[in-house]
Design an enzyme around this catalytic site. Structure first.
Site, PDB file in Angstrom:
ATOM      1  N   ASP A  76      -4.589  39.678  29.735  1.00  0.00           N
ATOM      2  CA  ASP A  76      -5.070  39.668  28.459  1.00  0.00           C
ATOM      3  C   ASP A  76      -6.496  39.795  27.955  1.00  0.00           C
ATOM      4  OD1 ASP A  76      -4.986  36.936  28.997  1.00  0.00           O
ATOM      5  OD2 ASP A  76      -3.300  36.485  27.504  1.00  0.00           O
ATOM      6  N   ASN A 145       3.760  27.082  22.633  1.00  0.00           N
ATOM      7  CA  ASN A 145       4.742  27.839  22.069  1.00  0.00           C
ATOM      8  C   ASN A 145       5.686  28.603  22.773  1.00  0.00           C
ATOM      9  OD1 ASN A 145       3.110  30.226  22.358  1.00  0.00           O
ATOM     10  ND2 ASN A 145       2.730  30.464  20.172  1.00  0.00           N
ATOM     11  N   HIS A 147       4.523  31.031  24.755  1.00  0.00           N
ATOM     12  CA  HIS A 147       3.993  32.422  24.951  1.00  0.00           C
ATOM     13  C   HIS A 147       3.575  32.549  26.691  1.00  0.00           C
ATOM     14  CE1 HIS A 147      -0.336  31.361  23.701  1.00  0.00           C
ATOM     15  NE2 HIS A 147      -0.238  31.460  25.239  1.00  0.00           N
TER      16      HIS A 147
HETATM   17  C1  F6R Z   1      -4.337  33.594  29.457  1.00  0.00           C
HETATM   18  C2  F6R Z   1      -3.001  33.704  29.083  1.00  0.00           C
HETATM   19  C3  F6R Z   1      -2.283  32.603  28.267  1.00  0.00           C
HETATM   20  C4  F6R Z   1      -2.375  31.118  28.817  1.00  0.00           C
HETATM   21  C5  F6R Z   1      -1.810  30.082  27.785  1.00  0.00           C
HETATM   22  C6  F6R Z   1      -2.048  28.904  28.519  1.00  0.00           C
HETATM   23  O1  F6R Z   1      -4.684  34.866  30.367  1.00  0.00           O
HETATM   24  O2  F6R Z   1      -2.434  34.769  29.146  1.00  0.00           O
HETATM   25  O3  F6R Z   1      -0.823  32.979  28.083  1.00  0.00           O
HETATM   26  O4  F6R Z   1      -1.866  31.163  30.224  1.00  0.00           O
HETATM   27  O5  F6R Z   1      -2.232  30.191  26.621  1.00  0.00           O
HETATM   28  O6  F6R Z   1      -3.331  28.571  28.494  1.00  0.00           O
HETATM   29  P1  F6R Z   1      -4.021  27.158  29.045  1.00  0.00           P
HETATM   30  O7  F6R Z   1      -3.824  27.245  30.439  1.00  0.00           O
HETATM   31  O8  F6R Z   1      -5.470  27.066  28.389  1.00  0.00           O
HETATM   32  O9  F6R Z   1      -3.059  25.871  28.353  1.00  0.00           O
END
Ligand code: F6R
Length: 247
Positions: A76, A145, A147
């Protein structure tokens, strides 16, 4: 101590701490690259993969692992941020991995956050993945959440690379990387859940107590759009590597 379990189709590895999740994850990546030197990687940004990337950099510097023929596709990018913006995911990847290993920069792909026509760029991103014969090994983090990539709750199982609106709690979680919450972009380009599930192998890493709920809901209960990571239960080769705090 490391505990290994199987929950449905998902292999769950519980490590003591973040360092050990990174070591475990890096080992899977290194072994896959040693087996197939032109492996196609799917990569993630955020706080979680930084330690794993440090391990891969260490192996590369020691001459134990080469990325010379590896291709990569990131999950992303924030809409509106150019690759030289310090909070863009292209910048993150260069700084935390690509600048320190022997990968060809031209073989690394991150969705374009500044395309004049994002919808066409999203289609082209999907095409580039297909032309590379798909992603062999996909690294994922998980949002508090539930995702995966920026597929927020409500995303469909068949979603593809597209522009999405970020939810308030994702903006709050990611505000720590910006000097001010108001600077966090409200939209992003993300691979879809359908895109991610086509990867041949998936490794999700989660650490810290704020991921506990999302991890538990992803592994238990039926796959559902409210917890996008629960759709990983539909994948035949998915491993969750988590630390004690997230379990
Ligand atoms: C980043 C991504 C997000 C993160 C998620 C967790 O490329 O795709 O889904 O993996 O938001 O982020 P952190 O590792 O900062 O807790």
């Amino acid at each position: 101590m490391t505990e290994i379990k199987k929950i449905g189709t998902i292999k769950l590895i519980i490590c003591d701490d973040l360092k050990n999740t990174a070591k475990h994850g890096a080992k899977i990546f290194a072994e896959a690259i040693r087996k197939k030197s032109d492996l196609v990687l799917g990569l993630a940004t955020g706080g979680t993969p930084v330690e794993l990337y440090k391990e891969l950099i260490r192996m590369n510097k020691e001459g134990a692992l080469s990325f010379r023929q590896v291709n990569s596709f990131n999950l992303d990018e924030y809409l509106g941020l150019a690759g030289d913006h310090p909070q863009s995911y292209r910048y993150f990847m260069n700084k935390n991995l690509f600048d320190h290993i022997d990968i060809e920069k031209s073989n690394t792909h991150v969705p374009d956050g500044t395309s004049e026509n994002p919808d066409i760029s999203c289609k082209q991103y999907e095409e580039s993945i297909k032309e590379a014969n798909g992603i062999d090994l996909q690294l994922l983090g998980i949002g508090s959440n539930g995702h995966i990539a920026f597929n927020e709750p409500g995303s469909s199982l068949t979603s593809r690379t597209r522009v999405v609106d970020l939810k308030e709690n994702t903006i709050n979680d990611n505000a720590r990387f910006f000097s001010n919450k108001s600077e966090v972009p409200k939209k992003a380009v993300t691979m879809g859940i359908g895109t991610i599930l086509e990867a041949k192998k998936i490794v999700l890493i989660a650490t810290g107590a704020n991921k506990k709920d999302a991890v538990s809901k992803s592994l238990n209960g039926k796959p559902n759009p409210n917890i996008p990571a629960s759709f990983l239960q539909n994948h035949p080769d998915c491993t969750f590597i988590i630390d004690n705090e997230a379990s």
